[in-house]
Design a protein around this motif. Sequence first.
Motif, short mmCIF file in Angstrom:
data_model
loop_
_atom_site.label_atom_id
_atom_site.label_comp_id
_atom_site.label_asym_id
_atom_site.label_seq_id
_atom_site.Cartn_x
_atom_site.Cartn_y
_atom_site.Cartn_z
N PHE A 1 0.89 -1.12 -0.42
CA PHE A 1 -0.38 -0.12 -0.01
C PHE A 1 0.78 1.05 -0.27
O PHE A 1 1.51 1.78 1.18
CB PHE A 1 -0.70 -0.37 0.96
CG PHE A 1 -1.64 -0.92 1.34
CD1 PHE A 1 -3.28 -0.92 0.93
CD2 PHE A 1 -2.19 -2.54 1.42
CE1 PHE A 1 -4.19 -1.79 0.59
CE2 PHE A 1 -2.52 -3.01 1.42
CZ PHE A 1 -4.24 -2.12 1.09
N SER A 2 1.15 2.14 -0.78
CA SER A 2 2.12 2.89 -1.24
C SER A 2 1.47 4.60 -0.23
O SER A 2 2.44 5.21 0.08
CB SER A 2 2.14 3.21 -2.77
OG SER A 2 0.48 3.79 -3.61
N GLY A 3 -0.25 4.12 -0.39
CA GLY A 3 -0.53 5.41 0.83
C GLY A 3 -0.69 6.69 -0.50
O GLY A 3 -1.38 7.77 0.75
N SER A 4 -1.08 7.04 -1.70
CA SER A 4 -1.29 8.02 -2.28
C SER A 4 -0.90 7.17 -3.38
O SER A 4 -0.47 6.89 -4.24
CB SER A 4 -0.29 9.33 -2.31
OG SER A 4 1.43 8.82 -3.02
N HIS A 5 -1.94 7.70 -4.33
CA HIS A 5 -2.14 7.85 -5.56
C HIS A 5 -1.35 7.95 -6.35
O HIS A 5 -0.67 7.74 -7.69
CB HIS A 5 -3.86 7.84 -6.46
CG HIS A 5 -4.95 7.75 -6.12
ND1 HIS A 5 -5.73 6.74 -6.56
CD2 HIS A 5 -5.66 7.36 -5.15
CE1 HIS A 5 -6.85 6.10 -6.29
NE2 HIS A 5 -6.95 6.76 -5.33
N ASP A 6 -0.77 9.71 -6.51
CA ASP A 6 0.32 9.61 -7.30
C ASP A 6 1.86 9.07 -6.63
O ASP A 6 2.17 8.60 -8.14
CB ASP A 6 0.57 11.51 -6.27
CG ASP A 6 0.15 11.99 -6.88
OD1 ASP A 6 -0.88 11.84 -8.24
OD2 ASP A 6 -0.12 13.91 -5.91
N ALA A 7 1.95 8.71 -5.52
CA ALA A 7 3.23 7.37 -5.03
C ALA A 7 2.89 6.47 -6.26
O ALA A 7 3.65 6.14 -6.66
CB ALA A 7 3.11 7.13 -4.01
N ASN A 8 2.16 5.71 -6.97
CA ASN A 8 1.46 4.32 -7.98
C ASN A 8 1.54 5.63 -8.97
O ASN A 8 2.44 4.17 -10.00
CB ASN A 8 0.05 4.24 -7.71
CG ASN A 8 -0.41 3.21 -6.40
OD1 ASN A 8 1.04 3.12 -5.86
ND2 ASN A 8 -1.49 2.77 -6.06
N ALA A 9 1.19 6.77 -9.13
CA ALA A 9 1.93 6.50 -10.49
C ALA A 9 3.12 7.03 -11.08
O ALA A 9 3.92 6.78 -12.21
CB ALA A 9 1.41 8.01 -11.10
N VAL A 10 4.00 7.00 -10.08
CA VAL A 10 5.46 7.67 -9.79
C VAL A 10 5.85 5.98 -10.00
O VAL A 10 7.31 5.98 -10.97
CB VAL A 10 6.54 8.45 -9.36
CG1 VAL A 10 7.49 8.61 -9.04
CG2 VAL A 10 5.57 9.65 -9.77
#
Length: 291
Positions: free
Chosen positions: A176-185
């Motif tokens: 679980f990355s914690g944010s959608h932005d982190a997933n995009a990157v």
Amino acid sequence: MTRRHLLALAPALTAPPLLGHANRAHAAGGVLTVGLIPSEDSRAMIANSQAMMDMLARSLGMPVKPFVAADYNGVIEALRSRRLDVAYLGPFSYVLGATVADIEAFAVAETKKAGRTAYHSLIVAHKDSGIRTLADLKGRTFAFVDPTSTSGHLFPKAGLLKLGFDPDKDFGRVIFSGSHDANAVAVQNRRIDAVAIADRILDSAIAKGQAKREDLVVVWKSAPIPESPTVWRKDLDPQLKKRIQAAFLDVKDIPWSDQGLLNGFHPTNDAAYDVIRETARVLKLDLRGMK
């Protein structure tokens, strides 16, 4: 809205919640009282919502008074006990609230930033990963956003389960990355094989240069996820309901807290949120037990 909290009932991409005490026979002075869930200082919330109050008052032809409420749990209880007539709830908080209170969705907001009243959850992989189908995800690394994220966990997990893919067993590793932005990157830089992400957040990440559309493959796309509804108690007078809905539909082109410019409200209904109920069913979530 990037996250919607299933338990605390705080919508992830949300605007200031509204709730009102409409002009029932015993309402003092025929005033529509509109409540706000504080995301900032109470006085600031009221000041920032004044344009909304004024527009509703003009449309209804009656005074509209803002009131700052404590939290969503209190809103649902107030609706259930008939102390409030109208409320703004997140999608999951609405279907949860409907299990304990006789309420119904009647309007949904569209902001200029979003430009629509629904969004999608996506599963995205880098084109160089070789992943093209859900079957290709088996044994791969995968990132959800947060356990309580609607589009970053609940919807994609339910979608995988419905198609016979068990996220708890079939992925090689899940984080679980914690944010959608982190997933995009992470998926753009190939640090993770595939990710869950809201479509609008992916669009934003691409616009900001965090990801390149030509490098990514959409492996799965959810059904439309409806935005947060404005609801009323079902037992309100039918003529009053018409006036309230008309007043909300008249609200247009005003600033709306941190959501930017509000394009306006659109009619909606309870059936629009069946997709939320189906997701809860697939995930075996006991909505009544969560109250």
